[in-house]
Write a protein that holds these residues in place. Structure first.
Motif, short mmCIF file in Angstrom:
data_model
loop_
_atom_site.label_atom_id
_atom_site.label_comp_id
_atom_site.label_asym_id
_atom_site.label_seq_id
_atom_site.Cartn_x
_atom_site.Cartn_y
_atom_site.Cartn_z
N THR A 179 18.04 19.70 63.07
CA THR A 179 18.02 21.07 63.28
C THR A 179 19.36 21.57 63.66
N ASP A 180 19.60 22.95 63.72
CA ASP A 180 21.04 23.19 64.21
C ASP A 180 20.73 23.84 65.73
N GLN A 181 19.86 23.35 66.51
CA GLN A 181 19.31 24.07 67.55
C GLN A 181 19.55 22.82 68.70
N PHE A 182 19.52 23.67 69.97
CA PHE A 182 19.90 22.77 71.23
C PHE A 182 18.96 23.17 72.27
N LEU A 183 18.83 22.39 73.11
CA LEU A 183 18.22 22.78 74.42
C LEU A 183 19.46 22.82 75.46
N ILE A 184 19.36 23.80 76.27
CA ILE A 184 20.20 24.03 77.34
C ILE A 184 19.55 24.30 78.62
N THR A 185 20.12 23.94 79.88
CA THR A 185 19.81 24.25 81.05
C THR A 185 20.58 24.21 82.22
N GLY A 186 20.35 24.43 83.53
CA GLY A 186 21.18 24.45 84.50
C GLY A 186 20.65 23.59 85.71
N LYS A 187 21.47 23.29 86.75
CA LYS A 187 21.07 22.68 87.95
C LYS A 187 20.14 23.76 88.63
N ASN A 188 18.88 23.00 88.89
CA ASN A 188 17.96 23.95 89.47
C ASN A 188 17.40 25.02 88.91
N TRP A 189 17.58 24.96 87.49
CA TRP A 189 16.99 26.08 86.74
C TRP A 189 15.56 25.82 86.42
N PRO A 190 14.69 26.93 86.58
CA PRO A 190 13.29 26.99 86.32
C PRO A 190 12.87 26.97 84.99
N THR A 191 14.24 27.30 84.02
CA THR A 191 13.71 27.35 82.59
C THR A 191 14.75 26.62 81.84
N ILE A 192 14.38 25.97 80.56
CA ILE A 192 15.10 25.31 79.85
C ILE A 192 14.99 26.20 78.68
N TYR A 193 16.33 26.50 77.80
CA TYR A 193 16.25 27.30 76.58
C TYR A 193 16.22 26.58 75.15
N ARG A 194 15.66 26.96 74.44
CA ARG A 194 15.94 26.32 73.02
C ARG A 194 16.61 27.28 72.29
N VAL A 195 17.91 27.04 71.80
CA VAL A 195 18.93 28.07 71.33
C VAL A 195 19.88 27.52 70.01
N ARG A 196 20.33 28.58 69.55
CA ARG A 196 21.40 28.01 68.58
C ARG A 196 22.71 28.97 69.11
N PHE A 197 23.71 28.32 68.68
CA PHE A 197 25.02 28.68 68.94
C PHE A 197 25.71 29.50 67.75
N VAL A 198 25.88 30.68 67.77
CA VAL A 198 26.14 31.57 66.66
C VAL A 198 27.31 32.38 67.02
N GLN A 199 27.79 33.07 65.89
CA GLN A 199 29.21 33.45 65.89
C GLN A 199 29.26 34.68 66.93
N TRP A 200 30.25 34.93 67.67
CA TRP A 200 30.19 36.00 68.77
C TRP A 200 30.45 37.44 68.08
N THR A 201 29.67 38.38 68.56
CA THR A 201 29.79 39.69 68.13
C THR A 201 30.10 40.69 69.45
N THR A 202 30.80 41.65 69.20
CA THR A 202 31.07 42.58 70.26
C THR A 202 30.06 43.49 70.66
N PRO A 203 29.63 43.66 71.91
CA PRO A 203 28.41 44.42 72.53
C PRO A 203 28.70 45.62 72.21
N GLU A 204 27.63 46.23 71.65
CA GLU A 204 27.71 47.76 71.25
C GLU A 204 27.71 48.44 72.59
#
Length: 270
Positions: free
Chosen positions: A245-270
């Protein structure tokens, strides 16, 4: 929880505010004779899964349908494996004197690094049973395996990636990671995807995408918006590509959540 939530960039300039990264302090940089500017990417969240908040995540990798994770801290370091988002099916604890770091699976075996103990541990990838220990003449940070090149890639917190023999972790060569000729330092947990390595940049919410042939940083992924400071105490650390897939799992040190994500092109926040 809603799916397909787009996480926006933080207000500061991504390329101009990271430790060890060159930048203009402004917006997207223009291409130069040295090549195109690194892409600016962000995280698209597809799913949130439970994660052990006691896990001081140091290494993360998907292999054979299992999520492998290494944790650190003296007296609490471990390696575990099982379906993502569930209680690990197998687990091995390190003795109190060892500080666990990155891991990578190489078929029937896997390597686990230690931080300043100068030792690497080879394990059975199914049972996690220790098979042998080898001297490791460096600080252990991140590690991943480039199967098509039959080499292991390791980091030590500097701007260098070291290529090693997967049989014994002996050094083959090194390459410096650069952004417009300037060193990209604090390279931490690693994930190999073809000739690309994704590296957590220690102390930030940024993932560097690196061409392992040239050492050039080709993109930066900003995951800052994913951090919930009320529940997630530690730094972003842990990248696991989901095979096929083009997907990843990412998390952090002592995080209660692991996220399934894609890395996509940056867009300017509205």
């Amino acid at each position: 929880m809603r799916r397909f939530v787009l996480i926006s960039l933080t207000a500061c300039s991504l390329l101009g505010s990271l430790p060890g990264m060159a930048g203009s302090g402004g917006g997207q940089r223009k291409a130069t004779a040295g090549g195109p500017a690194p892409q600016r990417l962000q995280v698209e969240v597809l799913e949130a899964l439970p994660h052990d908040s006691a896990a001081f995540t140091q290494g993360l990798e998907m292999y054979g349908g299992r999520l492998y994770e290494s944790t650190g801290v003296l007296g609490r370091s471990s390696v575990r494996a099982g379906p993502p988002g569930r209680t690990p099916a197998v687990r091995a604890q390190l003795e109190d004197s060892l500080f666990g770091e990155g891991i990578t699976v190489i078929g029937r075996t896997m390597w686990q690094l230690t931080w300043q103990n100068r030792v690497a541990i080879e394990r059975d990838s199914q049972t996690l049973e220790e098979l042998r220990r080898l001297p490791y003449a460096a600080e252990g940070w991140g590690i991943c395996y480039q199967r098509h090149r039959r080499r292991v890639v390791t980091s030590d917190g500097s701007a260098q990636l070291t290529y090693r023999d997967p049989e014994n972790l002996r050094e083959i060569s090194r390459i410096s990671v650069t952004d417009y000729g300037r060193a990209v330092t604090h390279l931490n947990e690693l994930e190999c995807v073809g000739d690309t390595v994704y590296a957590n940049v220690w102390g930030t919410d940024t993932i560097a995408k690196i061409d392992t042939t040239t050492g050039k940083m080709t993109a930066t992924v900003n995951a800052g918006g994913i951090l919930n400071t009320e529940t997630q105490a530690g730094l972003l650390n842990g990248i696991a590509a989901i095979p096929g897939t083009d997907q990843f799992l990412i998390t952090g040190k002592n995080w209660p959540t692991i996220y399934r994500v894609r890395f996509v092109q940056w867009t300017t926040p509205e």
